[in-house]
Design an enzyme around this catalytic site. Structure first.
Site, PDB file in Angstrom:
ATOM      1  N   ARG A  46      -9.445  -5.740  11.364  1.00 53.27           N
ATOM      2  CA  ARG A  46      -9.401  -6.066  12.793  1.00 53.27           C
ATOM      3  C   ARG A  46      -9.621  -7.557  13.092  1.00 53.27           C
ATOM      4  NH1 ARG A  46     -13.526  -1.447  14.426  1.00 53.27           N
ATOM      5  NH2 ARG A  46     -14.135  -1.907  12.270  1.00 53.27           N
TER       6      ARG A  46
ATOM      7  N   GLN B  76       0.854  -1.194   0.000  1.00 52.82           N
ATOM      8  CA  GLN B  76       0.000   0.000   0.000  1.00 52.82           C
ATOM      9  C   GLN B  76       0.892   1.246   0.000  1.00 52.82           C
ATOM     10  OE1 GLN B  76      -2.523   1.534   3.293  1.00 52.82           O
ATOM     11  NE2 GLN B  76      -4.224   1.458   1.855  1.00 52.82           N
TER      12      GLN B  76
ATOM     13  N   TYR C 226      -6.506  10.740   3.785  1.00 57.36           N
ATOM     14  CA  TYR C 226      -5.080  10.911   3.513  1.00 57.36           C
ATOM     15  C   TYR C 226      -4.901  11.737   2.232  1.00 57.36           C
ATOM     16  CZ  TYR C 226      -3.290   8.152   7.377  1.00 57.36           C
ATOM     17  OH  TYR C 226      -2.938   7.729   8.630  1.00 57.36           O
TER      18      TYR C 226
ATOM     19  N   CYS D 233      -6.818  -2.150  19.843  1.00 57.46           N
ATOM     20  CA  CYS D 233      -5.571  -2.516  19.156  1.00 57.46           C
ATOM     21  C   CYS D 233      -4.735  -1.290  18.782  1.00 57.46           C
ATOM     22  CB  CYS D 233      -5.854  -3.371  17.915  1.00 57.46           C
ATOM     23  SG  CYS D 233      -7.232  -2.789  16.908  1.00 57.46           S
TER      24      CYS D 233
ATOM     25  N   CYS E 164     -13.429 -10.920  16.846  1.00 52.24           N
ATOM     26  CA  CYS E 164     -13.123  -9.497  17.037  1.00 52.24           C
ATOM     27  C   CYS E 164     -14.303  -8.769  17.680  1.00 52.24           C
ATOM     28  CB  CYS E 164     -12.804  -8.866  15.674  1.00 52.24           C
ATOM     29  SG  CYS E 164     -12.599  -7.084  15.717  1.00 52.24           S
TER      30      CYS E 164
HETATM   31  C1  LIG Z   1      -4.741  -0.883  13.714  1.00 49.82           C
HETATM   32  C2  LIG Z   1      -5.278  -0.455  12.360  1.00 49.82           C
HETATM   33  C3  LIG Z   1      -4.414  -0.001  11.381  1.00 49.82           C
HETATM   34  C4  LIG Z   1      -4.910   0.381  10.126  1.00 49.82           C
HETATM   35  N1  LIG Z   1      -4.025   0.768   9.160  1.00 49.82           N
HETATM   36  C5  LIG Z   1      -4.476   1.090   7.916  1.00 49.82           C
HETATM   37  C6  LIG Z   1      -3.564   1.385   6.858  1.00 49.82           C
HETATM   38  O1  LIG Z   1      -2.347   1.331   7.018  1.00 49.82           O
HETATM   39  N2  LIG Z   1      -4.091   1.708   5.641  1.00 49.82           N
HETATM   40  C7  LIG Z   1      -5.450   1.715   5.412  1.00 49.82           C
HETATM   41  O2  LIG Z   1      -5.869   1.980   4.284  1.00 49.82           O
HETATM   42  N3  LIG Z   1      -6.322   1.410   6.386  1.00 49.82           N
HETATM   43  C8  LIG Z   1      -5.869   1.083   7.617  1.00 49.82           C
HETATM   44  N4  LIG Z   1      -6.763   0.712   8.588  1.00 49.82           N
HETATM   45  C9  LIG Z   1      -8.197   0.590   8.238  1.00 49.82           C
HETATM   46  C10 LIG Z   1      -8.518  -0.836   7.786  1.00 49.82           C
HETATM   47  O3  LIG Z   1      -7.793  -1.223   6.633  1.00 49.82           O
HETATM   48  C11 LIG Z   1     -10.023  -1.016   7.494  1.00 49.82           C
HETATM   49  O4  LIG Z   1     -10.383  -0.152   6.439  1.00 49.82           O
HETATM   50  C12 LIG Z   1     -10.910  -0.732   8.720  1.00 49.82           C
HETATM   51  O5  LIG Z   1     -10.300  -1.214   9.904  1.00 49.82           O
HETATM   52  C13 LIG Z   1     -12.290  -1.364   8.597  1.00 49.82           C
HETATM   53  O6  LIG Z   1     -12.214  -2.757   8.437  1.00 49.82           O
HETATM   54  P1  LIG Z   1     -12.489  -3.808   9.649  1.00 49.82           P
HETATM   55  O7  LIG Z   1     -13.859  -3.517  10.186  1.00 49.82           O
HETATM   56  O8  LIG Z   1     -12.392  -5.163   8.996  1.00 49.82           O
HETATM   57  O9  LIG Z   1     -11.446  -3.576  10.681  1.00 49.82           O
HETATM   58  C14 LIG Z   1      -6.297   0.328   9.858  1.00 49.82           C
HETATM   59  C15 LIG Z   1      -7.161  -0.125  10.853  1.00 49.82           C
HETATM   60  C16 LIG Z   1      -6.671  -0.524  12.089  1.00 49.82           C
HETATM   61  C17 LIG Z   1      -7.618  -1.051  13.142  1.00 49.82           C
END
Ligand SMILES: Cc1cc2nc3c(=O)[nH]c(=O)nc-3n(C[C@H](O)[C@H](O)[C@H](O)COP(=O)(O)O)c2cc1C
Length: 373
Positions: free
Chosen positions: A319, A100, A169, A347, A341
Protein backbone atom coordinates in the site's frame (compact mmCIF):
# COMPACT_ATOMS: atom_id res chain seq x y z
CA UNK A 1 25.28 3.29 3.84
CA UNK A 2 22.09 1.98 5.38
CA UNK A 3 21.91 -1.80 5.27
CA UNK A 4 18.67 -1.35 3.28
CA UNK A 5 20.50 0.10 0.29
CA UNK A 6 23.15 -2.60 -0.02
CA UNK A 7 22.97 -4.50 -3.31
CA UNK A 8 22.31 -8.23 -2.92
CA UNK A 9 21.38 -11.21 -5.08
CA UNK A 10 18.85 -14.06 -4.92
CA UNK A 11 19.98 -17.05 -6.99
CA UNK A 12 21.76 -14.75 -9.43
CA UNK A 13 19.02 -12.08 -9.54
CA UNK A 14 20.80 -8.81 -8.76
CA UNK A 15 18.88 -6.40 -6.55
CA UNK A 16 19.96 -2.79 -6.07
CA UNK A 17 18.51 -2.60 -2.54
CA UNK A 18 16.43 -4.60 -0.06
CA UNK A 19 13.04 -3.11 -0.94
CA UNK A 20 10.37 -5.23 -2.58
CA UNK A 21 7.03 -4.13 -3.98
CA UNK A 22 4.79 -6.92 -2.72
CA UNK A 23 2.41 -8.42 -5.28
CA UNK A 24 -0.44 -6.02 -5.95
CA UNK A 25 -3.51 -6.63 -8.10
CA UNK A 26 -3.57 -3.37 -10.04
CA UNK A 27 -6.76 -4.16 -12.00
CA UNK A 28 -5.11 -2.58 -15.02
CA UNK A 29 -4.93 -5.55 -17.39
CA UNK A 30 -7.65 -5.98 -20.03
CA UNK A 31 -10.72 -8.07 -19.18
CA UNK A 32 -8.85 -10.92 -20.92
CA UNK A 33 -5.82 -10.51 -18.64
CA UNK A 34 -3.54 -8.86 -21.21
CA UNK A 35 -0.99 -6.17 -20.26
CA UNK A 36 -2.00 -2.56 -21.04
CA UNK A 37 -0.01 0.69 -21.36
CA UNK A 38 -1.34 2.05 -18.01
CA UNK A 39 -0.09 -1.13 -16.30
CA UNK A 40 3.33 -0.76 -17.95
CA UNK A 41 3.47 2.92 -16.87
CA UNK A 42 2.53 2.01 -13.28
CA UNK A 43 5.36 -0.52 -13.00
CA UNK A 44 7.87 1.73 -14.78
CA UNK A 45 7.05 4.50 -12.27
CA UNK A 46 7.64 2.10 -9.39
CA UNK A 47 10.99 0.99 -10.80
CA UNK A 48 11.91 4.62 -11.41
CA UNK A 49 11.01 5.32 -7.77
CA UNK A 50 13.85 3.08 -6.67
CA UNK A 51 12.23 -0.17 -5.51
CA UNK A 52 14.69 -3.06 -5.98
CA UNK A 53 12.32 -5.91 -6.79
CA UNK A 54 8.76 -5.73 -8.08
CA UNK A 55 6.48 -8.72 -7.67
CA UNK A 56 3.78 -8.50 -10.36
CA UNK A 57 0.11 -8.58 -9.43
CA UNK A 58 -1.16 -12.15 -9.04
CA UNK A 59 -1.33 -13.67 -12.51
CA UNK A 60 -3.71 -16.59 -12.97
CA UNK A 61 -2.13 -19.77 -14.30
CA UNK A 62 -5.52 -21.08 -15.50
CA UNK A 63 -8.69 -19.14 -16.26
CA UNK A 64 -10.48 -21.20 -13.59
CA UNK A 65 -8.16 -19.67 -10.99
CA UNK A 66 -9.03 -16.03 -11.74
CA UNK A 67 -10.23 -14.02 -8.75
CA UNK A 68 -10.75 -10.41 -9.78
CA UNK A 69 -11.58 -8.09 -12.61
CA UNK A 70 -8.86 -6.94 -15.02
CA UNK A 71 -6.43 -9.35 -13.34
CA UNK A 72 -3.25 -10.29 -15.17
CA UNK A 73 -3.26 -13.67 -16.94
CA UNK A 74 -0.25 -15.88 -17.62
CA UNK A 75 -2.38 -18.82 -18.75
CA UNK A 76 -1.78 -18.63 -22.51
CA UNK A 77 1.33 -18.33 -24.67
CA UNK A 78 -0.06 -15.25 -26.45
CA UNK A 79 0.37 -13.30 -23.18
CA UNK A 80 4.16 -13.38 -23.47
CA UNK A 81 4.51 -10.39 -25.85
CA UNK A 82 2.65 -7.98 -23.53
CA UNK A 83 4.41 -9.30 -20.46
CA UNK A 84 7.77 -8.78 -22.17
CA UNK A 85 6.97 -5.07 -22.73
CA UNK A 86 6.14 -4.73 -19.02
CA UNK A 87 9.35 -6.46 -17.97
CA UNK A 88 11.45 -4.35 -20.39
CA UNK A 89 9.96 -1.14 -18.95
CA UNK A 90 11.02 -2.17 -15.43
CA UNK A 91 14.51 -3.22 -16.56
CA UNK A 92 14.94 0.11 -18.39
CA UNK A 93 14.56 1.84 -15.00
CA UNK A 94 17.05 -0.42 -13.24
CA UNK A 95 14.54 -2.62 -11.42
CA UNK A 96 14.06 -6.38 -11.25
CA UNK A 97 10.67 -8.07 -11.59
CA UNK A 98 9.26 -11.51 -10.83
CA UNK A 99 5.86 -12.82 -11.90
CA UNK A 100 3.49 -13.89 -9.15
CA UNK A 101 1.89 -17.18 -10.29
CA UNK A 102 -1.51 -17.68 -8.75
CA UNK A 103 -4.65 -19.77 -8.56
CA UNK A 104 -7.33 -18.49 -6.23
CA UNK A 105 -9.03 -21.87 -5.69
CA UNK A 106 -12.25 -21.55 -3.71
CA UNK A 107 -12.09 -17.74 -4.03
CA UNK A 108 -12.13 -17.75 -7.85
CA UNK A 109 -15.06 -15.89 -9.34
CA UNK A 110 -17.24 -18.28 -11.39
CA UNK A 111 -19.20 -15.39 -12.91
CA UNK A 112 -15.92 -14.24 -14.42
CA UNK A 113 -14.33 -17.60 -15.25
CA UNK A 114 -17.36 -19.59 -16.33
CA UNK A 115 -16.21 -22.57 -14.20
CA UNK A 116 -17.04 -23.69 -10.65
CA UNK A 117 -14.19 -22.80 -8.27
CA UNK A 118 -11.77 -25.66 -7.60
CA UNK A 119 -10.72 -26.37 -4.01
CA UNK A 120 -8.94 -29.11 -2.06
CA UNK A 121 -12.29 -29.84 -0.34
CA UNK A 122 -15.86 -28.56 -0.31
CA UNK A 123 -16.01 -26.32 2.74
CA UNK A 124 -19.38 -25.04 3.88
CA UNK A 125 -20.27 -21.34 4.01
CA UNK A 126 -17.03 -19.99 2.56
CA UNK A 127 -18.52 -18.85 -0.74
CA UNK A 128 -22.02 -18.64 -2.12
CA UNK A 129 -21.07 -20.62 -5.22
CA UNK A 130 -20.96 -24.40 -5.62
CA UNK A 131 -17.34 -25.56 -5.41
CA UNK A 132 -15.70 -28.58 -7.06
CA UNK A 133 -13.40 -30.73 -4.93
CA UNK A 134 -10.26 -31.34 -6.95
CA UNK A 135 -9.69 -34.81 -8.38
CA UNK A 136 -6.14 -36.15 -8.73
CA UNK A 137 -6.36 -35.22 -12.42
CA UNK A 138 -7.28 -31.62 -11.48
CA UNK A 139 -4.25 -31.55 -9.19
CA UNK A 140 -1.95 -32.91 -11.93
CA UNK A 141 -3.31 -30.35 -14.40
CA UNK A 142 -2.83 -27.51 -11.92
CA UNK A 143 0.76 -28.57 -11.19
CA UNK A 144 1.46 -28.60 -14.94
CA UNK A 145 -0.24 -25.20 -15.36
CA UNK A 146 2.10 -23.61 -12.79
CA UNK A 147 5.05 -25.15 -14.66
CA UNK A 148 3.91 -23.80 -18.02
CA UNK A 149 3.20 -20.36 -16.52
CA UNK A 150 6.78 -20.23 -15.19
CA UNK A 151 8.06 -21.10 -18.69
CA UNK A 152 6.06 -18.15 -20.05
CA UNK A 153 7.46 -15.87 -17.35
CA UNK A 154 10.98 -16.88 -18.29
CA UNK A 155 10.24 -16.42 -22.00
CA UNK A 156 8.91 -12.92 -21.25
CA UNK A 157 12.19 -12.00 -19.52
CA UNK A 158 10.99 -11.93 -15.89
CA UNK A 159 13.91 -12.26 -13.46
CA UNK A 160 12.09 -15.05 -11.65
CA UNK A 161 8.71 -16.21 -10.39
CA UNK A 162 6.91 -16.13 -7.07
CA UNK A 163 4.42 -18.91 -6.29
CA UNK A 164 1.40 -17.50 -4.42
CA UNK A 165 0.65 -19.72 -1.43
CA UNK A 166 -0.68 -17.05 0.93
CA UNK A 167 -3.96 -15.40 1.96
CA UNK A 168 -6.22 -18.44 1.56
CA UNK A 169 -5.67 -18.87 -2.18
CA UNK A 170 -5.50 -22.38 -3.67
CA UNK A 171 -2.06 -23.47 -2.42
CA UNK A 172 -2.63 -21.85 0.95
CA UNK A 173 -5.91 -23.83 1.09
CA UNK A 174 -3.99 -27.08 0.59
CA UNK A 175 -1.69 -26.22 3.52
CA UNK A 176 -4.59 -25.28 5.77
CA UNK A 177 -6.51 -27.90 7.76
CA UNK A 178 -9.46 -25.48 7.73
CA UNK A 179 -9.78 -25.75 3.93
CA UNK A 180 -8.17 -29.14 3.30
CA UNK A 181 -10.19 -32.15 4.53
CA UNK A 182 -8.85 -34.62 2.01
CA UNK A 183 -8.22 -38.25 2.86
CA UNK A 184 -5.83 -38.99 -0.02
CA UNK A 185 -2.08 -38.21 -0.11
CA UNK A 186 -2.79 -34.45 -0.55
CA UNK A 187 -4.58 -34.13 2.82
CA UNK A 188 -4.11 -34.94 6.51
CA UNK A 189 -0.50 -34.78 7.71
CA UNK A 190 1.58 -31.72 6.83
CA UNK A 191 3.75 -33.87 4.51
CA UNK A 192 0.60 -34.48 2.45
CA UNK A 193 -0.75 -30.93 2.61
CA UNK A 194 2.55 -29.59 1.24
CA UNK A 195 2.78 -32.21 -1.54
CA UNK A 196 1.16 -30.09 -4.26
CA UNK A 197 3.68 -27.30 -3.51
CA UNK A 198 6.62 -29.64 -3.87
CA UNK A 199 5.22 -30.99 -7.13
CA UNK A 200 4.74 -27.45 -8.42
CA UNK A 201 8.31 -26.48 -7.53
CA UNK A 202 9.55 -29.58 -9.36
CA UNK A 203 7.38 -28.85 -12.38
CA UNK A 204 8.65 -25.25 -12.48
CA UNK A 205 12.29 -26.30 -12.07
CA UNK A 206 11.99 -28.86 -14.89
CA UNK A 207 11.17 -26.02 -17.26
CA UNK A 208 13.24 -23.08 -15.99
CA UNK A 209 16.32 -24.89 -14.69
CA UNK A 210 18.09 -24.51 -11.39
CA UNK A 211 19.60 -21.06 -11.97
CA UNK A 212 16.27 -19.25 -12.21
CA UNK A 213 14.91 -17.59 -9.05
CA UNK A 214 11.81 -19.31 -7.71
CA UNK A 215 10.26 -17.56 -4.71
CA UNK A 216 7.16 -18.32 -2.67
CA UNK A 217 4.79 -16.16 -0.64
CA UNK A 218 3.19 -18.06 2.19
CA UNK A 219 1.15 -17.68 5.33
CA UNK A 220 2.82 -17.88 8.71
CA UNK A 221 -0.67 -18.60 10.02
CA UNK A 222 -4.28 -18.33 8.86
CA UNK A 223 -5.75 -16.79 12.04
CA UNK A 224 -8.96 -18.80 11.68
CA UNK A 225 -10.12 -21.64 13.94
CA UNK A 226 -8.67 -24.88 12.61
CA UNK A 227 -6.42 -23.06 10.12
CA UNK A 228 -2.67 -23.27 9.47
CA UNK A 229 -0.56 -22.56 12.57
CA UNK A 230 2.95 -21.17 12.69
CA UNK A 231 4.81 -24.37 13.60
CA UNK A 232 3.43 -26.20 10.59
CA UNK A 233 4.05 -23.17 8.37
CA UNK A 234 7.72 -23.10 9.41
CA UNK A 235 8.08 -26.85 8.81
CA UNK A 236 6.51 -26.44 5.38
CA UNK A 237 8.98 -23.65 4.64
CA UNK A 238 11.87 -25.97 5.49
CA UNK A 239 10.55 -28.59 3.09
CA UNK A 240 10.16 -25.96 0.36
CA UNK A 241 13.66 -24.62 0.90
CA UNK A 242 15.03 -28.17 0.74
CA UNK A 243 13.20 -28.63 -2.58
CA UNK A 244 14.94 -25.61 -4.14
CA UNK A 245 12.83 -22.53 -3.34
CA UNK A 246 15.17 -19.50 -3.34
CA UNK A 247 13.35 -17.07 -1.00
CA UNK A 248 10.20 -16.96 1.13
CA UNK A 249 7.94 -13.95 1.59
CA UNK A 250 6.15 -14.23 4.92
CA UNK A 251 2.55 -13.03 5.21
CA UNK A 252 -0.52 -14.36 7.01
CA UNK A 253 -4.30 -14.36 7.29
CA UNK A 254 -7.11 -14.93 4.81
CA UNK A 255 -10.28 -13.18 3.68
CA UNK A 256 -11.99 -14.95 6.63
CA UNK A 257 -9.57 -13.73 9.32
CA UNK A 258 -11.34 -10.48 10.27
CA UNK A 259 -8.99 -8.00 11.93
CA UNK A 260 -6.12 -10.43 11.36
CA UNK A 261 -6.43 -10.14 7.58
CA UNK A 262 -3.25 -9.94 5.51
CA UNK A 263 -4.05 -6.27 4.77
CA UNK A 264 -4.60 -4.75 8.21
CA UNK A 265 -6.02 -1.28 8.62
CA UNK A 266 -5.20 1.64 10.90
CA UNK A 267 -1.41 1.36 11.18
CA UNK A 268 -0.65 4.58 13.02
CA UNK A 269 2.28 3.90 15.38
CA UNK A 270 5.55 2.05 14.98
CA UNK A 271 4.16 -0.57 17.38
CA UNK A 272 1.43 -1.39 14.80
CA UNK A 273 3.95 -1.90 12.00
CA UNK A 274 5.48 -5.11 10.63
CA UNK A 275 2.77 -7.34 12.06
CA UNK A 276 4.45 -10.56 10.89
CA UNK A 277 7.91 -9.67 12.19
CA UNK A 278 8.04 -12.36 14.88
CA UNK A 279 6.76 -14.92 12.41
CA UNK A 280 9.44 -13.91 9.89
CA UNK A 281 12.11 -14.29 12.55
CA UNK A 282 10.87 -17.83 13.22
CA UNK A 283 11.13 -18.64 9.50
CA UNK A 284 14.57 -17.06 9.32
CA UNK A 285 15.95 -19.22 12.08
CA UNK A 286 14.55 -22.35 10.38
CA UNK A 287 15.77 -21.87 6.78
CA UNK A 288 19.02 -20.69 5.15
CA UNK A 289 17.36 -18.91 2.24
CA UNK A 290 16.41 -15.22 2.28
CA UNK A 291 13.23 -14.21 4.09
CA UNK A 292 11.13 -11.30 2.84
CA UNK A 293 8.80 -9.64 5.34
CA UNK A 294 5.53 -7.98 4.30
CA UNK A 295 2.65 -6.47 6.25
CA UNK A 296 2.31 -2.97 7.65
CA UNK A 297 5.88 -1.70 7.28
CA UNK A 298 5.68 2.08 7.11
CA UNK A 299 8.92 3.60 8.43
CA UNK A 300 12.55 3.31 7.48
CA UNK A 301 13.58 3.07 11.16
CA UNK A 302 11.44 -0.05 11.59
CA UNK A 303 12.67 -1.46 8.27
CA UNK A 304 16.32 -0.98 9.24
CA UNK A 305 15.79 -2.64 12.58
CA UNK A 306 14.12 -5.66 10.98
CA UNK A 307 17.14 -6.29 8.73
CA UNK A 308 19.79 -5.32 11.29
CA UNK A 309 18.27 -7.65 13.90
CA UNK A 310 18.07 -10.39 11.25
CA UNK A 311 14.32 -10.88 11.54
CA UNK A 312 14.20 -10.74 7.73
CA UNK A 313 16.50 -10.00 4.77
CA UNK A 314 14.14 -7.93 2.62
CA UNK A 315 11.43 -5.34 3.28
CA UNK A 316 8.29 -5.74 1.24
CA UNK A 317 5.45 -3.22 0.99
CA UNK A 318 2.30 -2.85 -1.04
CA UNK A 319 0.00 0.00 0.00
CA UNK A 320 2.76 2.58 0.67
CA UNK A 321 3.85 2.30 -2.98
CA UNK A 322 0.31 2.91 -4.25
CA UNK A 323 0.45 6.34 -2.69
CA UNK A 324 4.17 6.99 -3.17
CA UNK A 325 5.82 5.07 -6.01
CA UNK A 326 8.95 7.13 -5.28
CA UNK A 327 9.12 6.19 -1.57
CA UNK A 328 12.45 4.34 -1.78
CA UNK A 329 14.18 7.23 -3.56
CA UNK A 330 12.73 9.66 -1.01
CA UNK A 331 14.10 7.64 1.90
CA UNK A 332 17.43 7.18 0.13
CA UNK A 333 17.70 10.94 -0.39
CA UNK A 334 17.61 11.41 3.40
CA UNK A 335 13.94 12.31 3.94
CA UNK A 336 13.10 9.66 6.54
CA UNK A 337 9.48 10.70 7.10
CA UNK A 338 7.33 7.52 7.27
CA UNK A 339 5.23 6.45 4.30
CA UNK A 340 2.20 8.70 3.80
CA UNK A 341 -0.09 5.66 3.40
CA UNK A 342 -3.05 5.77 5.85
CA UNK A 343 -3.73 2.02 5.62
CA UNK A 344 -7.44 2.73 5.07
CA UNK A 345 -7.77 0.20 2.22
CA UNK A 346 -9.85 2.61 0.12
CA UNK A 347 -7.57 1.65 -2.79
CA UNK A 348 -9.62 -1.53 -3.25
CA UNK A 349 -12.67 0.52 -4.31
CA UNK A 350 -11.63 1.65 -7.80
CA UNK A 351 -9.82 -1.64 -8.45
CA UNK A 352 -12.93 -3.71 -7.69
CA UNK A 353 -15.04 -1.39 -9.86
CA UNK A 354 -12.73 -1.97 -12.83
CA UNK A 355 -11.28 1.54 -12.80
CA UNK A 356 -7.74 0.49 -11.86
CA UNK A 357 -5.70 0.99 -8.72
CA UNK A 358 -4.94 4.39 -7.20
CA UNK A 359 -4.72 5.98 -3.74
CA UNK A 360 -8.21 7.34 -3.12
CA UNK A 361 -7.13 9.31 -0.05
CA UNK A 362 -4.32 11.11 -1.90
CA UNK A 363 -6.71 11.92 -4.73
CA UNK A 364 -9.26 13.36 -2.24
CA UNK A 365 -6.55 15.45 -0.57
CA UNK A 366 -5.40 16.81 -3.94
CA UNK A 367 -8.97 17.78 -4.87
CA UNK A 368 -9.52 19.48 -1.50
CA UNK A 369 -6.30 21.46 -1.86
CA UNK A 370 -7.15 22.59 -5.35
CA UNK A 371 -10.62 23.77 -4.16
CA UNK A 372 -8.96 25.78 -1.37
CA UNK A 373 -6.62 27.52 -3.81
C1 LIG B 1 -4.94 -3.37 -3.71
C2 LIG B 1 -4.18 -4.58 -3.20
C3 LIG B 1 -3.93 -5.65 -4.05
C4 LIG B 1 -3.22 -6.76 -3.58
N1 LIG B 1 -2.93 -7.77 -4.45
C5 LIG B 1 -2.19 -8.84 -4.04
C6 LIG B 1 -1.78 -9.85 -4.96
O1 LIG B 1 -2.05 -9.78 -6.16
N2 LIG B 1 -1.06 -10.89 -4.47
C7 LIG B 1 -0.68 -10.97 -3.15
O2 LIG B 1 0.01 -11.91 -2.77
N3 LIG B 1 -1.03 -10.01 -2.27
C8 LIG B 1 -1.76 -8.95 -2.69
N4 LIG B 1 -2.05 -7.95 -1.80
C9 LIG B 1 -1.49 -8.01 -0.43
C10 LIG B 1 -0.15 -7.28 -0.37
O3 LIG B 1 0.83 -7.86 -1.22
C11 LIG B 1 0.42 -7.26 1.06
O4 LIG B 1 0.64 -8.58 1.48
C12 LIG B 1 -0.50 -6.54 2.06
O5 LIG B 1 -1.12 -5.41 1.46
C13 LIG B 1 0.23 -6.09 3.31
O6 LIG B 1 1.29 -5.21 3.01
P1 LIG B 1 1.18 -3.60 3.19
O7 LIG B 1 0.82 -3.34 4.62
O8 LIG B 1 2.56 -3.09 2.84
O9 LIG B 1 0.13 -3.11 2.27
C14 LIG B 1 -2.77 -6.82 -2.24
C15 LIG B 1 -3.03 -5.74 -1.39
C16 LIG B 1 -3.72 -4.63 -1.86
C17 LIG B 1 -3.96 -3.45 -0.94
Amino acid sequence: MSILFQPTAINGMHLRNRFVRSATWEGLATEEGVVTDPLIDTLARLADGGVGLIVSGHAYVTKQGQAGCRQLGINEDDRVGGLRKMVDAVHAKGGAIVAQLAHSGIFADPDRTGYPPLAPSRVEKVTQHPVREMSETDIRDTVAAFGRAADRAQAAGFDGVQVHSAHGYLLSQFLSPFFNHRHDHYGGELENRVRIHLEIIESIREGVGKNYPVLIKMNAGDFIDGGLERDDAVLAARMLAARGVDAIEVSGGTALSGRKSPIRMGIRRQADEAYFKDAAAAFKSAVDIPVILVGGIRSIDVAEKIVAEKSADYISMCRPFIREPGLVKRWQSGDRTPAACRSDNLCFGPTREGRGLYCVTAERERKKQSRQR
